[in-house]
Design a protein around this motif. Structure first.
Motif, short mmCIF file in Angstrom:
data_model
loop_
_atom_site.label_atom_id
_atom_site.label_comp_id
_atom_site.label_asym_id
_atom_site.label_seq_id
_atom_site.Cartn_x
_atom_site.Cartn_y
_atom_site.Cartn_z
N ILE A 76 43.25 23.93 31.17
CA ILE A 76 43.34 25.08 32.06
C ILE A 76 44.82 25.29 32.34
O ILE A 76 45.53 24.34 32.70
CB ILE A 76 42.55 24.85 33.37
N ILE A 97 41.31 27.43 28.85
CA ILE A 97 41.05 28.43 29.88
C ILE A 97 42.38 28.88 30.49
O ILE A 97 43.19 28.06 30.91
CB ILE A 97 40.16 27.83 30.99
N LYS A 99 44.52 30.72 33.40
CA LYS A 99 44.46 31.12 34.81
C LYS A 99 44.76 32.62 34.93
O LYS A 99 45.57 33.15 34.15
CB LYS A 99 45.50 30.34 35.62
N THR A 101 41.25 31.49 36.53
CA THR A 101 39.99 31.14 35.88
C THR A 101 38.83 31.94 36.46
O THR A 101 38.84 32.33 37.62
CB THR A 101 39.69 29.64 36.08
N LYS A 102 37.84 32.16 35.59
CA LYS A 102 36.62 32.85 36.02
C LYS A 102 35.49 31.83 36.12
O LYS A 102 35.33 30.97 35.25
CB LYS A 102 36.25 33.94 35.02
N GLU A 105 33.25 31.74 33.13
CA GLU A 105 33.87 31.15 31.94
C GLU A 105 33.76 29.63 31.97
O GLU A 105 33.44 29.00 30.95
CB GLU A 105 35.34 31.56 31.85
N ILE A 106 34.01 29.03 33.13
CA ILE A 106 33.88 27.57 33.26
C ILE A 106 32.43 27.14 33.03
O ILE A 106 32.17 26.17 32.33
CB ILE A 106 34.38 27.10 34.64
#
Length: 247
Positions: A76, A97, A99, A101-102, A105-106
């Motif tokens: 991330i 991922i 930033k 971050t959604k 998405e995680i």
């Protein structure tokens, strides 16, 4: 940095990891702390920043990769540079991922990792079962060899109960086990051994027919003649004559 601390704490404490099958086992300020933990504890997956103090995420991924540690790594980071993505792929990083971050998405990325981990676990269990089956089959093969060897050496007076003691089996179970593994009944196999031994002895003109019968466990000559004829299709005397005429 304050924002990095808040992100770490927020992801650790407030993201619903248990809903997608994960449990948080540790939070670490830098890559070195994370590595020290991984080296002494099994960790399925790591979510870490690329840029960390003491040891970067790239350095951590490189050590995990080159040490063949079975841990999935997801980066991330606020860095979009292609170079970082290239290095991440080179060291087996599962995803990258960016930033901010959604949530979705995680969830998507770690749900896929969970499926992969479950598949690996299933394959490992399957492999263990197969290894166990091979081991057991090998053990069964050794038991069958021991049974046959004992019969071949003690065919004159051997009984099912005698053999059962040798291989530490119940006689009833041994009978079923022998049939299952060889396709033959225990008594049929014993008769086969006796008849083949008798045929060998009959080749020697010094032995009388009744003596041969006694040598393979038949005290009654008539019973021996009956068993021999049933197996070879001819009596012992006919068997001897056929051998003499074929020479």
């Amino acid at each position: 940095m304050e924002d990095e601390y808040e992100i770490r704490v927020g992801l650790s404490n407030y993201f619903p990891w248990s809903e997608i099958g994960f449990k948080i086992v540790g939070q670490f300020e830098n890559g070195k702390q994370a590595l020290d933990y991984i080296l002494t504890n099994h960790v399925d997956a790591i979510l870490c920043d690329i840029k960390m103090p003491v040891m970067s995420g790239i350095e951590l991924a490189k050590i995990v990769c080159t040490s063949n540690i079975n841990t999935k790594i997801v980066f991330i980071s606020g860095y979009r540079e292609f170079e970082y993505a290239q290095q991440a792929i080179r060291y087996g990083v599962k995803n990258y991922i960016v930033k901010p971050t959604k949530y979705s998405e995680i969830v998507e990325i770690f749900s896929e990792i969970k499926k992969e981990l479950d598949s690996e676990h299933h394959n490992m269990i399957q492999s263990l079962f197969e290894s166990k089956a091979i081991y057991e089959e090998s053990g069964h093969g050794n038991a069958i060899s021991a049974i046959k060897n004992y019969i071949n050496e003690n065919y004159e007076n051997v009984t099912l109960e005698d053999v059962a003691k040798i291989v530490y089996m119940n006689p009833y179970y041994l009978s079923k086990f022998f049939k299952q593994k060889t396709g033959k009944n225990f008594s049929d196999y014993l008769t086969e051994v006796k008849m083949k031994k008798a045929a060998e002895f009959l080749k020697n003109p010094l032995y009388k027919t009744y003596e041969v019968g006694s040598m393979v466990g038949y005290k009654n000559p008539k019973n021996f003649t009956r068993a021999f004829k049933k197996y070879y299709g001819k009596s012992p005397s006919e068997y001897i004559s056929s051998r003499s005429s074929s020479k």
